[in-house]
Design a protein around this motif. Structure first.
Motif, PDB file in Angstrom:
ATOM      1  N   ILE A 211       0.845  -1.148   0.028  1.00 17.33           N
ATOM      2  CA  ILE A 211       0.126  -0.048   0.017  1.00 17.33           C
ATOM      3  C   ILE A 211       0.928   1.323   0.007  1.00 17.33           C
ATOM      4  CG2 ILE A 211      -1.658   1.336   1.483  1.00 17.33           C
ATOM      5  CD1 ILE A 211      -2.856  -1.414   2.128  1.00 17.33           C
ATOM      6  N   ALA A 212       1.890   1.306   1.101  1.00 16.43           N
ATOM      7  CA  ALA A 212       2.824   2.568   1.138  1.00 16.43           C
ATOM      8  C   ALA A 212       3.522   2.691  -0.173  1.00 16.43           C
ATOM      9  CB  ALA A 212       3.625   2.184   2.178  1.00 16.43           C
ATOM     10  N   THR A 213       4.066   1.537  -0.920  1.00 12.51           N
ATOM     11  CA  THR A 213       4.832   1.923  -2.126  1.00 12.51           C
ATOM     12  C   THR A 213       3.928   2.235  -3.267  1.00 12.51           C
ATOM     13  OG1 THR A 213       4.974  -0.291  -2.357  1.00 12.51           O
ATOM     14  CG2 THR A 213       6.876   0.629  -1.277  1.00 12.51           C
ATOM     15  N   SER A 214       2.686   2.096  -3.112  1.00 10.87           N
ATOM     16  CA  SER A 214       1.873   2.649  -4.284  1.00 10.87           C
ATOM     17  C   SER A 214       1.352   3.981  -4.306  1.00 10.87           C
ATOM     18  CB  SER A 214       0.690   1.551  -4.301  1.00 10.87           C
ATOM     19  OG  SER A 214       0.981   0.269  -4.322  1.00 10.87           O
ATOM     20  N   LEU A 215       1.990   4.766  -3.229  1.00 14.94           N
ATOM     21  CA  LEU A 215       1.591   6.134  -3.193  1.00 14.94           C
ATOM     22  C   LEU A 215       2.921   6.868  -3.837  1.00 14.94           C
ATOM     23  CD1 LEU A 215       0.107   6.037   0.620  1.00 14.94           C
ATOM     24  CD2 LEU A 215      -0.892   5.859  -1.825  1.00 14.94           C
ATOM     25  N   ASP A 220       0.369  12.081   0.202  1.00 16.84           N
ATOM     26  CA  ASP A 220      -0.358  10.850   0.485  1.00 16.84           C
ATOM     27  C   ASP A 220       0.020  10.095   1.665  1.00 16.84           C
ATOM     28  OD1 ASP A 220      -1.573  11.531  -1.964  1.00 16.84           O
ATOM     29  OD2 ASP A 220      -0.458  10.009  -3.227  1.00 16.84           O
ATOM     30  N   MET A 221      -0.755   9.654   2.610  1.00 15.32           N
ATOM     31  CA  MET A 221      -0.699   8.951   3.682  1.00 15.32           C
ATOM     32  C   MET A 221      -1.471   7.717   3.723  1.00 15.32           C
ATOM     33  SD  MET A 221      -1.577   8.246   7.322  1.00 15.32           S
ATOM     34  CE  MET A 221      -3.081   9.168   7.410  1.00 15.32           C
ATOM     35  N   ALA A 222      -0.631   6.663   4.261  1.00 20.86           N
ATOM     36  CA  ALA A 222      -1.294   5.300   4.608  1.00 20.86           C
ATOM     37  C   ALA A 222      -1.132   5.037   6.119  1.00 20.86           C
ATOM     38  CB  ALA A 222      -0.653   4.113   3.640  1.00 20.86           C
ATOM     39  N   ALA A 223      -1.948   4.454   6.540  1.00 16.90           N
ATOM     40  CA  ALA A 223      -2.100   3.980   8.203  1.00 16.90           C
ATOM     41  C   ALA A 223      -2.888   2.671   8.257  1.00 16.90           C
ATOM     42  CB  ALA A 223      -2.647   5.046   8.869  1.00 16.90           C
ATOM     43  N   ARG A 224      -2.299   2.077   9.464  1.00 19.71           N
ATOM     44  CA  ARG A 224      -3.116   0.918   9.814  1.00 19.71           C
ATOM     45  C   ARG A 224      -4.220   1.354  10.772  1.00 19.71           C
ATOM     46  NH1 ARG A 224      -1.069  -4.043  13.510  1.00 19.71           N
ATOM     47  NH2 ARG A 224      -2.800  -5.441  13.168  1.00 19.71           N
ATOM     48  N   TYR A 225      -5.576   1.057  10.419  1.00 22.88           N
ATOM     49  CA  TYR A 225      -6.695   1.425  10.888  1.00 22.88           C
ATOM     50  C   TYR A 225      -6.915   0.619  12.303  1.00 22.88           C
ATOM     51  CZ  TYR A 225     -11.192   3.822  11.392  1.00 22.88           C
ATOM     52  OH  TYR A 225     -12.346   4.504  11.758  1.00 22.88           O
ATOM     53  N   GLY A 226      -6.738  -0.683  12.123  1.00 29.75           N
ATOM     54  CA  GLY A 226      -6.752  -1.593  13.274  1.00 29.75           C
ATOM     55  C   GLY A 226      -7.156  -3.235  12.530  1.00 29.75           C
ATOM     56  N   GLY A 227      -6.502  -3.989  13.436  1.00 26.39           N
ATOM     57  CA  GLY A 227      -6.682  -5.324  12.698  1.00 26.39           C
ATOM     58  C   GLY A 227      -6.060  -5.524  11.346  1.00 26.39           C
ATOM     59  N   GLU A 228      -6.938  -5.953  10.485  1.00 25.34           N
ATOM     60  CA  GLU A 228      -6.483  -6.228   9.117  1.00 25.34           C
ATOM     61  C   GLU A 228      -6.900  -5.292   8.290  1.00 25.34           C
ATOM     62  OE1 GLU A 228     -10.254  -8.467   9.542  1.00 25.34           O
ATOM     63  OE2 GLU A 228      -8.631  -8.024  10.689  1.00 25.34           O
ATOM     64  N   GLU A 229      -7.379  -3.963   8.845  1.00 26.60           N
ATOM     65  CA  GLU A 229      -8.106  -2.848   8.107  1.00 26.60           C
ATOM     66  C   GLU A 229      -6.794  -1.762   7.957  1.00 26.60           C
ATOM     67  OE1 GLU A 229     -12.484  -2.398   8.366  1.00 26.60           O
ATOM     68  OE2 GLU A 229     -11.304  -1.546  10.045  1.00 26.60           O
ATOM     69  N   PHE A 230      -6.752  -1.093   6.532  1.00 29.91           N
ATOM     70  CA  PHE A 230      -5.874   0.112   6.528  1.00 29.91           C
ATOM     71  C   PHE A 230      -6.726   1.043   5.727  1.00 29.91           C
ATOM     72  CE2 PHE A 230      -3.524  -3.896   6.327  1.00 29.91           C
ATOM     73  CZ  PHE A 230      -2.194  -3.638   6.876  1.00 29.91           C
ATOM     74  N   ALA A 246      -6.409   3.488  -6.045  1.00 30.47           N
ATOM     75  CA  ALA A 246      -6.870   2.331  -5.335  1.00 30.47           C
ATOM     76  C   ALA A 246      -6.892   1.061  -6.279  1.00 30.47           C
ATOM     77  CB  ALA A 246      -8.539   2.346  -5.300  1.00 30.47           C
ATOM     78  N   GLU A 247      -7.026   1.032  -7.507  1.00 31.87           N
ATOM     79  CA  GLU A 247      -6.637  -0.045  -8.381  1.00 31.87           C
ATOM     80  C   GLU A 247      -5.129  -0.431  -8.163  1.00 31.87           C
ATOM     81  OE1 GLU A 247      -8.409  -2.239  -9.332  1.00 31.87           O
ATOM     82  OE2 GLU A 247     -10.697  -1.300  -9.739  1.00 31.87           O
ATOM     83  N   LYS A 248      -4.181   0.699  -8.478  1.00 35.42           N
ATOM     84  CA  LYS A 248      -3.137   0.483  -8.259  1.00 35.42           C
ATOM     85  C   LYS A 248      -2.448  -0.494  -7.092  1.00 35.42           C
ATOM     86  CE  LYS A 248       1.489   2.687  -8.428  1.00 35.42           C
ATOM     87  NZ  LYS A 248       2.166   4.158  -8.144  1.00 35.42           N
ATOM     88  N   ILE A 249      -3.075  -0.145  -5.896  1.00 38.66           N
ATOM     89  CA  ILE A 249      -2.968  -0.703  -4.596  1.00 38.66           C
ATOM     90  C   ILE A 249      -3.466  -2.173  -4.541  1.00 38.66           C
ATOM     91  CG2 ILE A 249      -3.687  -0.705  -2.071  1.00 38.66           C
ATOM     92  CD1 ILE A 249      -3.649   2.293  -2.222  1.00 38.66           C
ATOM     93  N   ARG A 250      -4.754  -2.472  -5.108  1.00 37.11           N
ATOM     94  CA  ARG A 250      -5.212  -3.665  -5.195  1.00 37.11           C
ATOM     95  C   ARG A 250      -4.254  -4.588  -6.223  1.00 37.11           C
ATOM     96  NH1 ARG A 250      -8.925  -6.591  -7.932  1.00 37.11           N
ATOM     97  NH2 ARG A 250      -8.868  -5.222  -9.866  1.00 37.11           N
ATOM     98  N   HIS A 251      -3.754  -4.063  -7.240  1.00 40.03           N
ATOM     99  CA  HIS A 251      -3.051  -4.773  -8.004  1.00 40.03           C
ATOM    100  C   HIS A 251      -1.602  -5.113  -7.291  1.00 40.03           C
ATOM    101  CE1 HIS A 251      -5.591  -5.257 -11.602  1.00 40.03           C
ATOM    102  NE2 HIS A 251      -5.767  -4.117 -11.548  1.00 40.03           N
ATOM    103  N   ALA A 252      -1.122  -4.243  -6.520  1.00 37.97           N
ATOM    104  CA  ALA A 252       0.067  -4.375  -5.881  1.00 37.97           C
ATOM    105  C   ALA A 252      -0.091  -5.464  -4.808  1.00 37.97           C
ATOM    106  CB  ALA A 252       0.613  -3.170  -5.117  1.00 37.97           C
ATOM    107  N   VAL A 253      -1.128  -5.587  -4.310  1.00 39.54           N
ATOM    108  CA  VAL A 253      -1.325  -6.727  -3.163  1.00 39.54           C
ATOM    109  C   VAL A 253      -1.431  -8.134  -3.975  1.00 39.54           C
ATOM    110  CG1 VAL A 253      -3.072  -7.593  -1.365  1.00 39.54           C
ATOM    111  CG2 VAL A 253      -2.397  -5.184  -1.451  1.00 39.54           C
ATOM    112  N   HIS A 254      -2.206  -7.974  -5.184  1.00 39.64           N
ATOM    113  CA  HIS A 254      -2.117  -9.227  -5.916  1.00 39.64           C
ATOM    114  C   HIS A 254      -0.582  -9.697  -6.190  1.00 39.64           C
ATOM    115  CE1 HIS A 254      -5.876 -10.534  -7.976  1.00 39.64           C
ATOM    116  NE2 HIS A 254      -6.569  -9.676  -7.150  1.00 39.64           N
ATOM    117  N   ALA A 255       0.170  -8.673  -6.709  1.00 37.74           N
ATOM    118  CA  ALA A 255       1.586  -9.028  -7.008  1.00 37.74           C
ATOM    119  C   ALA A 255       2.318  -9.943  -5.891  1.00 37.74           C
ATOM    120  CB  ALA A 255       2.187  -7.899  -7.721  1.00 37.74           C
TER     121      ALA A 255
END
Length: 316
Positions: A211-215, A220-230, A246-255
């Motif tokens: 997530i962080a490297t996709s920004l 832009d700011m990424a944070a852990r919101y709690g548990g498995e939520e960001f 958002a799509e860039k982040i989703r694909h980065a997690v896929h990768a």
């Protein structure tokens, strides 16, 4: 130790030079104000012995210019040398930037005592500067740690709460759009049950990194919101622009290709709820957070591993 001696009388300059060399210091001689300023700029001495009466500019002006050349945090002791002994003369010297005053003719014993005293002050100041620097670094590290999530290394919930409140106010002032993503690792409980909590922690660290490297922007700011939520906050970003991120982040997690046998996607995936607003009134950002949370619910309810956009909203 380097000592700049500024004295227009050659006999006095020679005598002071002998005194200073007896102390084991290096002498930097100057017979007028201009030469003193040039020598100071070039050599940066540890101490200045400065005659008040000089043929070009007086010692008070030389002291002021020396102080003007010092950068923030620097300090060079200045001891004025003068046959003038009135209280007003001493006051003028201190106001100009001097630290002490010696009456002419100068005694070698008194000069030695003054130099040693200034040397001790320099050493004490150096120790205090080092200590202050260490404390500053420690405070910066404490601030960093207090704003960071211990597991993933990205910002934590407390920092997010402060950050989005600031960005909401700024967006309201600038009449600009503020976008927010709520992200959830799909079927994370099943992942923990299948692979164990250590693997779960490693999964969260890798997802946070993706997530962080996709920004791309520093704002832009990424944070852990709690548990498995960001969460991701995108300032001055429309709903359409945020969708691309958002799509860039989703694909980065896929990768990352993290196996997840308990998921229908066979790998770790991310559901993202997206909302954006141009604040119009003096209220909180709770409406934006609630809209992104509802969008996340829809993303999960519609099959997961997708981005769902909330309708554009304005502040209530």
């Amino acid at each position: 130790m380097k000592i700049l001696i500024v004295e227009d009388s050659r006999s006095n300059l020679l005598l002071l030079t002998q005194y200073v060399r007896h102390f084991g210091a290096t002498v930097l001689p100057a017979e007028n104000g201009a030469a003193a300023i040039a020598t100071y700029a070039r050599e940066r001495p540890d101490l200045v012995l400065l005659d008040v009466v000089l043929p070009d500019i007086d010692g008070f002006e030389v002291a002021r210019r020396i102080r003007g050349m010092e950068s923030n945090g620097d300090w060079t002791p200045i001891i004025f040398l003068s046959s003038l002994g009135k209280d007003e003369d001493i006051e003028q010297g201190i106001v100009a930037g001097g630290d002490d005053y010696l009456h002419k003719p100068v005694s070698e014993v008194v000069l030695g005592a003054k130099v040693r005293a200034m040397e001790r002050l320099i050493q004490m100041r150096g120790s205090l500067v080092k200590l202050a620097s260490k404390l500053d670094h420690a405070n910066q590290e404490l601030q960093r740690l207090s704003a960071s999530d211990g597991l993933t290394g990205i910002a934590n919930r407390r920092y997010f709460d402060d950050h989005i409140a600031r960005e909401w106010r700024r967006a309201r002032r600038n009449s600009s759009s503020l976008a927010l993503m709520m992200c959830d690792v799909d079927h994370f409980k099943k992942f923990n049950d299948t692979y164990g909590h250590q693997s779960g922690d490693e999964c969260l660290r890798r997802v946070a990194g993706a997530i962080a490297t996709s920004l791309d922007r520093g704002s832009d700011m990424a944070a852990r919101y709690g548990g498995e939520e960001f969460v991701v906050v995108l300032s001055e970003t429309s709903l359409g622009g945020a969708l691309i991120v958002a799509e860039k982040i989703r694909h980065a997690v896929h990768a990352l290709r993290i196996p997840h046998s308990a998921s229908s996607h066979s790998r770790v995936t991310l559901s993202i709820g997206l909302a954006a607003a141009v604040p119009q009134r003096d209220d909180s950002c709770a409406s934006l957070i609630a809209a992104a949370d509802r969008a996340l619910y829809e993303a999960k309810n519609n099959g997961r591993d997708r981005v769902f956009r909330a309708p554009p909203l304005a502040a209530n």
